[in-house]
Enzyme design. Sequence first.
Site, PDB file in Angstrom:
ATOM      1  N   THR A 173      -6.166  18.367  -1.624  1.00 46.39           N
ATOM      2  CA  THR A 173      -5.669  17.452  -2.654  1.00 46.39           C
ATOM      3  C   THR A 173      -6.626  17.508  -3.838  1.00 46.39           C
ATOM      4  OG1 THR A 173      -4.674  16.015  -1.008  1.00 46.39           O
ATOM      5  CG2 THR A 173      -5.071  15.051  -3.168  1.00 46.39           C
TER       6      THR A 173
ATOM      7  N   SER B 262      -2.947  13.913   7.132  1.00 50.20           N
ATOM      8  CA  SER B 262      -3.961  13.435   6.179  1.00 50.20           C
ATOM      9  C   SER B 262      -5.369  13.439   6.781  1.00 50.20           C
ATOM     10  CB  SER B 262      -3.618  12.001   5.759  1.00 50.20           C
ATOM     11  OG  SER B 262      -4.666  11.418   5.032  1.00 50.20           O
TER      12      SER B 262
ATOM     13  N   HIS C 229       0.822  12.730  -6.654  1.00 48.64           N
ATOM     14  CA  HIS C 229       0.355  11.870  -5.561  1.00 48.64           C
ATOM     15  C   HIS C 229       1.287  10.646  -5.443  1.00 48.64           C
ATOM     16  CE1 HIS C 229      -3.714  11.326  -3.321  1.00 48.64           C
ATOM     17  NE2 HIS C 229      -2.931  10.408  -2.828  1.00 48.64           N
TER      18      HIS C 229
ATOM     19  N   TYR D 122      -9.464  16.075   2.084  1.00 44.22           N
ATOM     20  CA  TYR D 122     -10.293  15.492   1.038  1.00 44.22           C
ATOM     21  C   TYR D 122     -11.700  16.026   1.267  1.00 44.22           C
ATOM     22  CZ  TYR D 122      -6.819  11.989  -0.412  1.00 44.22           C
ATOM     23  OH  TYR D 122      -5.709  11.361  -0.903  1.00 44.22           O
TER      24      TYR D 122
ATOM     25  N   LYS E 208      -2.715  20.883  -3.753  1.00 43.58           N
ATOM     26  CA  LYS E 208      -1.727  19.821  -3.968  1.00 43.58           C
ATOM     27  C   LYS E 208      -2.195  18.905  -5.083  1.00 43.58           C
ATOM     28  CE  LYS E 208       0.311  15.795  -1.647  1.00 43.58           C
ATOM     29  NZ  LYS E 208      -0.571  14.719  -2.116  1.00 43.58           N
TER      30      LYS E 208
ATOM     31  N   TYR F 101       0.837  -1.207   0.000  1.00 42.72           N
ATOM     32  CA  TYR F 101       0.000   0.000   0.000  1.00 42.72           C
ATOM     33  C   TYR F 101       0.870   1.255   0.000  1.00 42.72           C
ATOM     34  CZ  TYR F 101      -2.768   3.884   1.567  1.00 42.72           C
ATOM     35  OH  TYR F 101      -3.320   5.138   1.659  1.00 42.72           O
TER      36      TYR F 101
HETATM   37  C1  GLV Z   1      -4.355   8.161  -0.006  1.00 40.42           C
HETATM   38  O1  GLV Z   1      -4.514   9.317  -0.154  1.00 40.42           O
HETATM   39  C2  GLV Z   1      -3.530   7.364  -0.834  1.00 40.42           C
HETATM   40  O2  GLV Z   1      -2.890   7.909  -1.755  1.00 40.42           O
HETATM   41  O3  GLV Z   1      -3.478   6.153  -0.622  1.00 40.42           O
END
Ligand code: GLV
Length: 379
Positions: free
Chosen positions: A170, A122, A266, A144, A242, A40
Site C-alpha cells: 500500500t 491486511s 484507499h 504496510y 496499491k 470505521y
Molecule cells: C487501514 O488500512 C484503514 O484504511 O483503516
Amino acid sequence: VSRRSEPDLPAIESPLTPALTVEDLEAAARERLPAMVFDYYAGGSGEEWTLRENRRAYERWVIRPRVLVDVSNVDLRATVLGEELPFPILLAPTAFQRMAHRYGEVATAGGAAALDAVMVVSTIATATLEEIAATGVRRWFQLYVLKDRDLTATLVKRAHAAGYGAVVLTVDTPLLGRRLRDERNKFSLPPGIGLANLEGSGLPESEGSGLSSFFQDRHDASLTWDDVSWLRSLSPLPLVLKGILTAEDARLAVDIGAGAIVVSNHGGRQLDGAPATLDVLPEIVEAAGGRTEVLVDGGIRRGSDVFKALALGARAVLVGRPYLWGLAVNGAEGVQQVLEILRDDLIHTMALAGRARVADIDRSAVAAAPRAPERGDDR
Ligand code: GLV
C-alpha cells in the site's frame, strides 16, 4: 470455513426480505454493528468528498449494449498475475475483521474460498496469516512497511512460506488520512481483538483515533521508490503497488517491475480531494501500456460498476466494504453471498450488453453519460 464447521455459531435470524443488493446488506450490517465499528468501516477522510466521488464516477458512464449476440453462455474467467480466476472480482484488504464477526478474516477466507476468489489479507488483520492460509483460500498479502524493518521482512517471509501469491504494497498511506468519525469516536479495538500478526500489539492509547496513533508510532513514512528493491529482495513473490492515482507513478511502477498496479484512493480514506479511481483509470491504463496489469478499487457496488471498470481498461476489480457488510450480517456465508450478488449481477449485465466474455468488454462498451450529475451534487 463454512457454517457447517462452526456448530457453536448462534443461528442468524433470516432478514424479513432477502438481501438482493450490497446496499441491502449494508443496511443490515449498520443495524447490528456498534456505531464505532460501522463508522470505521464506512467512513472516509476529511469531508468524505473522495469517498462520495468514487461512487458518483460510475454514474458518469453509460453502457452501450450490442444486440443479437449469443449470450447463452457468459464466461467471466479472467487471468490476474498469471492466475486464472473464475470472475474478475477480488477481496480488497480491509483491517480488523473480527470487529465485524467473531471469526473475522477466517470467516472471510471461507466465503472467498467457496467461490475460489482471491482474498488480499491486511497487515493489520486480526487473525494470523497462517490461520487464514489454513482455510485454503487463494491469498495475497497486503503490506504496510513498518519502521521495524526486521519485523517487516519477517512478515513478507511468513506470507511467502504460508502460500500467499503476491505482496500488495500500500503506497498511499505514509500516515493515516484524517478520519473524523474515528477521531470523534476515539476509535480503538474492542477488548480481545488485536493485531494478530504483529506480536503483542493492540492499538496505542490515544486521545483520538488509535489507528492514527499506530501509524504515527509504527509505520515508516520515509518509504520511497528506492526501498522497493529491498522489498523485492525479501521474497520471489510478485509485487503489486496499491494506491496509484497518476500516470507518472504508473510509469515508475512499470520501471521498478511491479507485476500489477491497483488504482486506488484507499476507499476515500486517505487523501480527501484525490480523484475518483474510475476517473483516472484510463490515464493509468494508457501509461502502463500493457507492461503491468491494472486493477481498480473504490465504489464498486454492482455488476454494472464492474463492467464499466473493465471497459475502461481494468483487468479486474477489488471490493472492500461490500464483503465487510456480508461478513457482519452472516459470516462466511454473508461474504459468499456478496460475491455471488456481484458476480451474478455482472453476468446479467454482460448478457444484456451483448458481451459474452470478459475480453469482449472493450472501450466501445461504454460512453460518457449524456447528463452527468452535477459535480458536488451528493446522492
Ligand atoms: C487501514 O488500512 C484503514 O484504511 O483503516
